[in-house]
Design a protein around this motif. Structure first.
Motif, PDB file in Angstrom:
ATOM      1  N   PHE A 179      39.763  46.679  32.632  1.00  0.00           N
ATOM      2  CA  PHE A 179      40.305  45.587  32.978  1.00  0.00           C
ATOM      3  C   PHE A 179      41.252  45.803  34.156  1.00  0.00           C
ATOM      4  CE2 PHE A 179      39.559  45.044  28.219  1.00  0.00           C
ATOM      5  CZ  PHE A 179      38.981  43.852  28.205  1.00  0.00           C
ATOM      6  N   GLY A 182      39.122  45.307  37.117  1.00  0.00           N
ATOM      7  CA  GLY A 182      38.794  43.778  37.379  1.00  0.00           C
ATOM      8  C   GLY A 182      39.930  43.087  37.897  1.00  0.00           C
ATOM      9  N   ARG A 183      41.368  43.468  37.890  1.00  0.00           N
ATOM     10  CA  ARG A 183      42.548  42.956  38.164  1.00  0.00           C
ATOM     11  C   ARG A 183      42.915  43.589  39.624  1.00  0.00           C
ATOM     12  NH1 ARG A 183      46.174  41.026  40.224  1.00  0.00           N
ATOM     13  NH2 ARG A 183      48.174  40.238  39.616  1.00  0.00           N
ATOM     14  N   LEU A 347      31.963  45.439  26.992  1.00  0.00           N
ATOM     15  CA  LEU A 347      32.653  45.075  28.145  1.00  0.00           C
ATOM     16  C   LEU A 347      31.596  44.140  28.803  1.00  0.00           C
ATOM     17  CD1 LEU A 347      34.929  48.004  28.813  1.00  0.00           C
ATOM     18  CD2 LEU A 347      35.638  45.921  27.869  1.00  0.00           C
TER      19      LEU A 347
END
Length: 420
Positions: A179, A182-183, A347
């Motif tokens: 995550f 992805g950010r 995921l």
């Protein structure tokens, strides 16, 4: 609904043809996604096959032949479809089929089981050649198909959560890395970073323990087929239903959810040919694979869906290598923590699941009750006549929608829109 992407074999105007687009399709995102699909297919599923072989008292050489057949042919299916159609279509084998064989081989001689493998391939091939599967796929309401996909793949999401709970350091930190990537690092594949971080943590904690497997570097031994009615009904019929109703249906639905127009009949024909050839080599059906296609066609393989076929190409090439060196590769693959494999697979499914839920239960979805029934049945452990829940999810979802008039209402709405 995403824009439909036809197979390149049916539309020569697509820009993703030729050498340069193939190079573009082999990028960090497709390669990392292909590796994830390979790790998923070569860990737990390989154990299921070996357990089935053990229950049938197969020799090491026969077990290696089984693994050789399903992984080499499954990988070949991936390579052929990726290069021919420029679509992320992956091949492997039916994992539930391997599971039911663990019980069947306790009472059915292996040579008769091999005959049943071949018979199953013949039946799948006949269904594909008839065109019936293609017509059925176009007739099925999209929301019900998408709900079945969401239900069938939701176990990946819950499996990821269970993995974080059971192995918070390995799986939890891998999920956090996914995550954060992805950010913060949009140009880097989050799945790749999560896998590398999880592997590093597992090494640091000493959780990479080679599994004791009796297979060594031995030559495969092939089994001459024999045919019996007992094996036909106990093995061939359930395998055929699983290949058509679970694997192919799941792969077709996933591709539709991602905006592709899959060559349904040709996928079924390939599954039939793969089943026949795998049977001749001593393995059960090599066919289009639902879970691996879902991973390779997901957004984790890149923002441009026209290039995602590179993930299936990598997946297929690695599957073929695994099959060629199965006797040596199995212990090393099984050394990876199961929790890491499960969390990475979960995921990778996020984008597929979100798209499936949106198409199944969006505001304008015409078959929401039927889709809900399909979702719940696909999420259950329901099995009948040796066929697992995805097939029955489609049947029950369509039946409820017909009973409630959802399908006829949806068709009437579409006819009115076309008329205006």
């Amino acid at each position: 609904m995403p824009k439909k992407i036809p197979a390149s074999g049916t539309d020569a105007r697509l820009p993703n043809r030729g050498v340069a687009p193939l190079r573009a399709a082999l990028n960090t995102r497709t390669i990392s996604t292909g590796v994830v699909a390979t790790l998923f297919g070569c860990t737990g599923p390989a154990v299921i096959v070996m357990n089935a072989a053990e229950s049938g008292h197969l020799s090491d050489a026969q077990t290696v032949a089984w693994l050789f057949a399903i992984y080499v042919l499954g990988g070949l299916i991936s390579v052929i479809f990726s290069l021919r159609y420029r679509l992320p279509i992956s091949g492997a084998y039916t994992i539930p089929g391997a599971a039911i064989l663990a019980a069947s081989l306790q009472t059915i001689p292996f040579n008769e089981a091999v005959g049943a493998f071949i018979a199953s391939g013949v039946m799948v091939l006949a269904l594909g050649a008839s065109g019936l599967i293609g017509r059925l796929a176009h007739w099925l309401p999209v929301p019900i198909v998408m709900a079945m996909i969401a239900g069938a793949l939701f176990r990946f999401a819950t499996g990821a959560v269970d993995s974080v709970v059971s192995a918070p350091w390995v799986a939890g930190i891998a999920a956090l890395a996914f995550f954060l990537t992805g950010r913060l690092l949009r140009s880097v594949p989050p799945v790749l970073v999560a896998g590398l971080v999880g592997l590093g943590i597992a090494l640091w904690l000493g959780q990479l323990q080679p599994t004791e497997v009796s297979l060594g570097f031995v030559m495969p031994s092939f089994t001459a087929p024999a045919f019996s009615w007992q094996a036909f009904f106990a093995i061939a019929v359930p395998l055929t239903a699983l290949v058509i109703g679970a694997e192919n249906a799941q792969a077709i639905g996933v591709l539709m959810a991602e905006g592709y127009e899959p060559p349904v009949n040709r996928m079924t024909i390939a599954s039939g040919v793969g089943g026949i050839l795998a049977g001749l080599l001593g393995g059960h059906n090599a066919n289009i694979a639902g879970p691996m296609t879902a991973i390779c066609s997901s957004e984790q393989a890149g923002a441009d869906p026209r290039l995602r076929y590179g993930a299936s190409l990598i997946n297929g090439a690695l599957f073929m290598l695994f099959g060629l060196f199965a006797g040596l590769a199995v212990p090393f693959i099984l050394a990876l923590p199961k929790a890491l494999i499960m969390v990475i697979a979960g995921l990778a499914m996020i984008g597929v699941l979100l798209g499936a839920f949106q198409q199944a239960f969006g505001k304008n979805s015409p078959c929401q009750v039927g889709a809900f029934v399909a979702l719940t049945v696909a999420m259950s452990q329901f099995s009948l006549l040796g066929v697992s829940s995805p097939f029955w999810a489609l049947i029950s979802g369509v039946a409820v929608s017909v009973l409630l008039g959802e399908i006829s209402a949806a068709r009437a709405t579409r006819s009115a829109e076309v008329g205006t």
